[in-house]
Write a protein that holds these residues in place. Structure first.
Motif, PDB file in Angstrom:
ATOM      1  N   ALA A 229       0.828  -1.208   0.000  1.00  0.00           N
ATOM      2  CA  ALA A 229       0.000   0.000   0.000  1.00  0.00           C
ATOM      3  C   ALA A 229       0.863   1.259   0.000  1.00  0.00           C
ATOM      4  O   ALA A 229       0.537   2.248  -0.673  1.00  0.00           O
ATOM      5  N   CYS A 230       1.960   1.234   0.728  1.00  0.00           N
ATOM      6  CA  CYS A 230       2.829   2.412   0.798  1.00  0.00           C
ATOM      7  C   CYS A 230       3.544   2.667  -0.530  1.00  0.00           C
ATOM      8  O   CYS A 230       3.722   3.832  -0.929  1.00  0.00           O
ATOM      9  N   LEU A 231       3.951   1.610  -1.214  1.00  0.00           N
ATOM     10  CA  LEU A 231       4.631   1.793  -2.498  1.00  0.00           C
ATOM     11  C   LEU A 231       3.767   2.592  -3.472  1.00  0.00           C
ATOM     12  O   LEU A 231       4.264   3.426  -4.234  1.00  0.00           O
ATOM     13  N   ALA A 232       2.459   2.357  -3.421  1.00  0.00           N
ATOM     14  CA  ALA A 232       1.553   3.051  -4.342  1.00  0.00           C
ATOM     15  C   ALA A 232       1.367   4.522  -3.996  1.00  0.00           C
ATOM     16  O   ALA A 232       0.813   5.281  -4.800  1.00  0.00           O
ATOM     17  N   ARG A 233       1.846   4.946  -2.823  1.00  0.00           N
ATOM     18  CA  ARG A 233       1.722   6.343  -2.397  1.00  0.00           C
ATOM     19  C   ARG A 233       3.048   7.101  -2.509  1.00  0.00           C
ATOM     20  O   ARG A 233       3.111   8.291  -2.187  1.00  0.00           O
ATOM     21  N   MET A 234       4.102   6.435  -2.961  1.00  0.00           N
ATOM     22  CA  MET A 234       5.419   7.061  -2.986  1.00  0.00           C
ATOM     23  C   MET A 234       5.502   8.166  -4.036  1.00  0.00           C
ATOM     24  O   MET A 234       4.949   8.041  -5.132  1.00  0.00           O
ATOM     25  N   ASN A 235       6.199   9.235  -3.687  1.00  0.00           N
ATOM     26  CA  ASN A 235       6.464  10.335  -4.608  1.00  0.00           C
ATOM     27  C   ASN A 235       7.688  10.036  -5.464  1.00  0.00           C
ATOM     28  O   ASN A 235       8.529   9.205  -5.091  1.00  0.00           O
ATOM     29  N   PRO A 236       7.831  10.720  -6.605  1.00  0.00           N
ATOM     30  CA  PRO A 236       9.039  10.542  -7.419  1.00  0.00           C
ATOM     31  C   PRO A 236      10.309  10.762  -6.600  1.00  0.00           C
ATOM     32  O   PRO A 236      10.381  11.695  -5.793  1.00  0.00           O
ATOM     33  N   PHE A 237      11.272   9.888  -6.802  1.00  0.00           N
ATOM     34  CA  PHE A 237      12.576   9.947  -6.137  1.00  0.00           C
ATOM     35  C   PHE A 237      12.464   9.748  -4.612  1.00  0.00           C
ATOM     36  O   PHE A 237      13.305  10.207  -3.849  1.00  0.00           O
ATOM     37  N   GLY A 238      11.412   9.054  -4.192  1.00  0.00           N
ATOM     38  CA  GLY A 238      11.262   8.713  -2.782  1.00  0.00           C
ATOM     39  C   GLY A 238      12.295   7.689  -2.349  1.00  0.00           C
ATOM     40  O   GLY A 238      12.914   6.997  -3.165  1.00  0.00           O
ATOM     41  N   ARG A 239      12.521   7.609  -1.049  1.00  0.00           N
ATOM     42  CA  ARG A 239      13.527   6.702  -0.483  1.00  0.00           C
ATOM     43  C   ARG A 239      12.864   5.720   0.481  1.00  0.00           C
ATOM     44  O   ARG A 239      12.069   6.115   1.326  1.00  0.00           O
ATOM     45  N   VAL A 240      13.214   4.448   0.331  1.00  0.00           N
ATOM     46  CA  VAL A 240      12.662   3.390   1.178  1.00  0.00           C
ATOM     47  C   VAL A 240      13.778   2.751   1.983  1.00  0.00           C
ATOM     48  O   VAL A 240      14.721   2.184   1.415  1.00  0.00           O
ATOM     49  N   ALA A 241      13.690   2.858   3.303  1.00  0.00           N
ATOM     50  CA  ALA A 241      14.620   2.171   4.201  1.00  0.00           C
ATOM     51  C   ALA A 241      13.965   0.853   4.604  1.00  0.00           C
ATOM     52  O   ALA A 241      12.975   0.841   5.337  1.00  0.00           O
ATOM     53  N   LEU A 242      14.495  -0.247   4.090  1.00  0.00           N
ATOM     54  CA  LEU A 242      13.910  -1.554   4.345  1.00  0.00           C
ATOM     55  C   LEU A 242      14.583  -2.165   5.570  1.00  0.00           C
ATOM     56  O   LEU A 242      15.681  -2.714   5.487  1.00  0.00           O
ATOM     57  N   CYS A 243      13.905  -2.037   6.686  1.00  0.00           N
ATOM     58  CA  CYS A 243      14.472  -2.439   7.974  1.00  0.00           C
ATOM     59  C   CYS A 243      14.041  -3.842   8.368  1.00  0.00           C
ATOM     60  O   CYS A 243      14.821  -4.612   8.916  1.00  0.00           O
ATOM     61  N   GLY A 244      12.772  -4.179   8.123  1.00  0.00           N
ATOM     62  CA  GLY A 244      12.248  -5.470   8.550  1.00  0.00           C
ATOM     63  C   GLY A 244      11.069  -5.897   7.704  1.00  0.00           C
ATOM     64  O   GLY A 244      10.440  -5.086   7.022  1.00  0.00           O
ATOM     65  N   MET A 245      10.785  -7.205   7.760  1.00  0.00           N
ATOM     66  CA  MET A 245       9.659  -7.789   7.026  1.00  0.00           C
ATOM     67  C   MET A 245       8.926  -8.738   7.973  1.00  0.00           C
ATOM     68  O   MET A 245       8.700  -9.903   7.667  1.00  0.00           O
ATOM     69  N   ILE A 246       8.546  -8.237   9.125  1.00  0.00           N
ATOM     70  CA  ILE A 246       8.051  -9.096  10.200  1.00  0.00           C
ATOM     71  C   ILE A 246       6.806  -9.871   9.815  1.00  0.00           C
ATOM     72  O   ILE A 246       6.535 -10.937  10.356  1.00  0.00           O
ATOM     73  N   ALA A 247       6.051  -9.356   8.845  1.00  0.00           N
ATOM     74  CA  ALA A 247       4.834 -10.060   8.422  1.00  0.00           C
ATOM     75  C   ALA A 247       5.156 -11.437   7.848  1.00  0.00           C
ATOM     76  O   ALA A 247       4.295 -12.319   7.837  1.00  0.00           O
ATOM     77  N   GLY A 248       6.385 -11.644   7.387  1.00  0.00           N
ATOM     78  CA  GLY A 248       6.743 -12.918   6.784  1.00  0.00           C
ATOM     79  C   GLY A 248       7.726 -13.743   7.577  1.00  0.00           C
ATOM     80  O   GLY A 248       8.143 -14.811   7.130  1.00  0.00           O
ATOM     81  N   TYR A 249       8.096 -13.289   8.760  1.00  0.00           N
ATOM     82  CA  TYR A 249       9.130 -13.999   9.517  1.00  0.00           C
ATOM     83  C   TYR A 249       8.691 -15.391   9.960  1.00  0.00           C
ATOM     84  O   TYR A 249       9.518 -16.272  10.174  1.00  0.00           O
ATOM     85  N   ASP A 250       7.382 -15.602  10.130  1.00  0.00           N
ATOM     86  CA  ASP A 250       6.888 -16.907  10.549  1.00  0.00           C
ATOM     87  C   ASP A 250       6.476 -17.774   9.371  1.00  0.00           C
ATOM     88  O   ASP A 250       5.736 -18.742   9.520  1.00  0.00           O
ATOM     89  N   GLY A 251       6.943 -17.383   8.180  1.00  0.00           N
ATOM     90  CA  GLY A 251       6.660 -18.195   7.012  1.00  0.00           C
ATOM     91  C   GLY A 251       5.367 -17.848   6.295  1.00  0.00           C
ATOM     92  O   GLY A 251       4.989 -18.526   5.330  1.00  0.00           O
TER      93      GLY A 251
END
Length: 331
Positions: A229-251
């Motif tokens: 959902a956030c990717l679809a709201r990003m402005n041109p030349f936006g920056r994404v700090a990918l710190c964690g993916m906790i939604a998938g840590y349990d498989g």
């Protein structure tokens, strides 16, 4: 004290983590050799990265070995020392893991000043989570005054610091959290401009309302639907700090459908591990310590009592049951 307790990894998870993946052991307190010191741990930090270490897969760090003490950050007090650099009574931060005590030769230990910062904060806002927030925001998001910064898991140990630091830099801070109580805390206590409750069922619509000018900096802790959902709201030349993916840590599956925005919005996305940037820790920790000591950086803790409670507290954290930094009080 002749013995102490520790928790070891008994088996690797098959899907979700269960209490049977851990084993509580009682072991003798070792006699110190020259150059060693003995620490009685007061608090244990529980963090999402531990879930990845439980898997025998290629990652940025070696897998947790079966039968070894579970990895983890600790703060405590030196109770005996044969090391000239440390004395009994010193408060220290180390990596003694899920254990009531630990022996060290001093390497990696940091002496702590608890005059105006509580000991537990050195595992949170003035520790690894705080530095994770500081590094990802300042070095990757690189926010400019007036920009919009969005952070998922906004009421957690990392996310709560990200938003407050963004506000101090003149940005619009928008959080994403689960439930009205957490969102109210993020806005009313931490000072975010808005917080989206992803459990309310209107994530895309509510995120659009909270980010009328789009998103310039995204600090991503969760992954999956929220990241999408956030990717679809990003402005041109936006920056994404990918710190964690906790939604998938349990498989659990984490489908992301909006990857095209990386191209069309010319985004910069960078994953990071904060322990690989130790050269910046003195700078970041200095700012964080001053902010906490001055009451300008707030934090909240969920504290489980006793080492025996660590497995259930860890499982609860992975499911979002904690509020703020998850700790285990050992003494």
């Amino acid at each position: 004290m002749a013995t102490y307790k520790r928790v070891v990894l008994a088996s690797r998870p098959q899907g979700h983590v269960v209490p049977q993946n851990f084993r509580l052991e009682e072991v003798p307190v070792p006699a110190l050799k020259e150059g060693e010191l003995l620490v009685r741990n007061h608090y244990l930090s529980l963090d999402p990265y531990m879930r990845m270490r439980m898997e025998d897969v290629k990652s940025y760090a070696a897998p947790q070995a079966i039968g070894d003490t579970m990895v983890g950050g600790t703060v405590g007090e030196v109770v005996e020392s044969k090391n000239p650099k440390f004395a009994a009574g010193d408060k220290v931060r180390g990596m003694f893991g899920w254990s009531e005590m630990g022996v060290s030769q001093g390497g990696g230990l940091v002496r702590l000043d608890t005059t105006d910062v509580p000991l537990s904060a050195y595992l949170g806002a003035v520790g690894m989570p705080g530095m994770t927030a500081w590094y990802g925001l300042t070095q990757i998001n690189q926010p400019k005054e007036g920009e919009t910064v969005v952070v998922s898991a906004a009421s957690g140990a990392v996310g709560s610091v990200v938003g407050q630091l963004a506000k101090l830099r003149g940005c619009r801070a928008v959080g994403i959290a689960g439930g009205k109580e957490k969102c109210d805390y993020v806005v009313n206590e931490l000072g975010f401009d808005a917080c989206v409750d992803y459990k309310a069922g209107n994530l895309k619509e509510n995120l659009a309302q909270a980010t009328p000018d789009g998103i310039d900096g995204l600090f991503e802790n969760v992954g999956g639907e929220i990241f999408d959902a956030c990717l679809a709201r990003m402005n041109p030349f936006g920056r994404v700090a990918l710190c964690g993916m906790i939604a998938g840590y349990d498989g659990d599956p984490m489908p992301v459908y909006n990857m095209r925005y990386l191209l069309t919005m010319r985004l910069t996305l960078r994953g990071f591990i904060v322990s690989e940037h130790m050269d910046l820790w003195p700078q970041g920790l200095k700012e964080l310590r001053e902010l906490v000591a001055g009451g300008k950086l707030k934090f909240r803790e969920s504290v489980a009592q006793g080492l025996e409670a660590a497995p259930e507290a860890f499982i609860g954290m992975l499911k979002g049951k904690n509020f703020g930094k998850q700790l285990v009080k050992l003494i």
